[in-house]
Design a protein around this motif. Structure first.
Motif, mmCIF file in Angstrom:
data_model
loop_
_atom_site.group_PDB
_atom_site.id
_atom_site.type_symbol
_atom_site.label_atom_id
_atom_site.label_comp_id
_atom_site.label_asym_id
_atom_site.label_seq_id
_atom_site.Cartn_x
_atom_site.Cartn_y
_atom_site.Cartn_z
ATOM 1 N N THR A 46 1.696 6.577 9.645
ATOM 2 C CA THR A 46 1.954 6.128 8.550
ATOM 3 C C THR A 46 2.210 7.774 8.181
ATOM 4 O OG1 THR A 46 0.945 4.050 8.074
ATOM 5 C CG2 THR A 46 1.053 5.692 6.084
ATOM 6 N N PHE A 54 -3.370 3.090 2.724
ATOM 7 C CA PHE A 54 -2.808 2.320 4.216
ATOM 8 C C PHE A 54 -3.107 0.526 3.728
ATOM 9 C CE2 PHE A 54 -5.066 5.420 5.575
ATOM 10 C CZ PHE A 54 -5.780 4.233 6.687
ATOM 11 N N ALA A 100 -5.737 -0.634 11.694
ATOM 12 C CA ALA A 100 -6.180 0.933 10.962
ATOM 13 C C ALA A 100 -7.469 1.599 12.122
ATOM 14 C CB ALA A 100 -7.011 1.306 9.902
ATOM 15 N N ALA A 133 1.006 5.637 0.112
ATOM 16 C CA ALA A 133 -0.180 6.498 0.626
ATOM 17 C C ALA A 133 0.675 7.406 -0.315
ATOM 18 C CB ALA A 133 0.383 6.601 2.316
ATOM 19 N N SER A 167 -3.952 5.403 10.065
ATOM 20 C CA SER A 167 -3.241 4.769 10.808
ATOM 21 C C SER A 167 -2.478 5.754 11.185
ATOM 22 C CB SER A 167 -3.293 4.496 8.303
ATOM 23 O OG SER A 167 -2.333 3.455 8.440
ATOM 24 N N HIS A 185 1.152 -1.489 0.463
ATOM 25 C CA HIS A 185 0.038 0.217 0.510
ATOM 26 C C HIS A 185 0.721 1.703 0.093
ATOM 27 C CE1 HIS A 185 -3.926 -2.005 0.776
ATOM 28 N NE2 HIS A 185 -2.896 -2.762 1.180
#
Length: 308
Positions: A166, A98, A103, A39, A163, A37
């Motif tokens: 992150t 993310f 999460a 971002a 998240s 993932h």
């Protein structure tokens, strides 16, 4: 000038099987071969399912778990559960910024134009938008819309997910990285009520298990002390949307029309525990608070229902 077009939705044949989606998410965590993932932008995936109906047995399990009334009108929070597999499918996609594991659901807004009914057929669609910074990481909104026989949604939910730890990917567009810092707070900070609570409940692992069965959300933080501790919690915690639904017991009989339900999640509810709930009406709005019964300064949930 060329007019901008609204991105289309990928139409799925049915609501995804949540257990299969969760297996995909777990597989995606594997080193090297897992899902990466990045971002760097809002997700491009937009998912839709048509012909969705409500199973009366599933609804009965949900109202039993949350203490809400079972009837022809669906509780305002019920489509969170119906749409949850679609949300997790969206978050499992590689274009989601993310990883879904870890999460945190920090805020939720539901707006309905009228109550949804058990005998209706629905179209449910989900998208992610507004990736933005938070002091602890990155936030994104997952928007779920429910339509019946018209082009406009009759029920819309914006679930804000955090998240932690992150940050934006290197090379993310300036238009994304310069979005303003957001604290994910929707409402004024509430004071500890100076009067007795409207209700108190003792919540145990049994309450959480009942909601796991009703919602399908078997995240380890809700099912295992070891799983909860792996994510930094002292023990099993109740689902945020279980709390958000349960406090609506204080407003039974007032939830059938057009309304907006705004919820902030604060301290997690670690079970077993006893919680206290307050409802304070002011004009066309009612404020709701969920706090620890023994330590009222510990705020679990701050919410407001606005009648539209």
């Amino acid at each position: 000038m060329t007019e901008a077009t609204t991105p289309s939705y990928e139409v799925l044949g049915a609501v995804p099987d949540l257990s299969k989606v969760m297996r995909t998410i777990v597989t995606g965590m594997a080193p090297v071969v897992g899902t990466t993932h990045v971002a760097d932008n809002d997700p491009t995936s937009r998912l839709e399912v048509r012909g969705v109906t409500v199973d009366p047995a599933d609804l009965a399990a949900y109202t039993s778990a949350t203490g809400l009334r079972l009837g022809n009108e669906l509780p305002p929070t019920y489509f969170f559960v119906v749409g949850f597999p679609l949300t997790m499918e969206l978050m499992s996609r590689p274009d989601f910024p993310f990883a879904p594991v870890g999460a945190v659901h920090v805020a939720n807004v539901i707006e309905q134009k009228r109550a949804l009914r058990i005998d209706e057929t629905f179209t449910v669609r989900t998208r992610g938008e507004d990736l933005r910074p938070h002091r602890k990481g990155l936030l994104i909104d997952i928007v779920t819309e429910v339509l019946t026989d018209g082009a406009e949604p009759v029920w819309t939910q914006t679930a804000t997910m955090l998240s932690q730890g992150t940050s934006f990917a290197k090379g993310a567009p300036t238009a994304i990285t310069t979005r303003g810092l957001d604290d994910a707070r929707l409402l004024p900070k509430p004071e500890v009520p100076d009067h007795a609570a409207n209700a108190q409940w003792t919540w145990t692992r049994d309450n959480v298990r009942a909601y796991v069965t009703a919602s399908g959300d078997a995240n380890p933080i809700h099912t295992s002390n070891l799983g909860a501790k792996a994510f930094g919690f002292p023990g099993v915690i109740a689902h945020g949307m279980f709390s958000a639904a349960s406090v609506l017991q204080l407003l039974e009989g007032k939830l059938g029309g057009a309304l907006r339900y705004s919820v902030e999640f604060h301290k997690p509810v670690v079970v077993p525990t006893r919680v206290a709930a307050w409802a304070t009406a002011e004009g066309a709005s009612t404020g709701l608070q969920l706090r620890s019964a023994s330590k009222p300064e510990k705020l679990h949930l701050n919410a407001q229902v606005d009648y539209l």
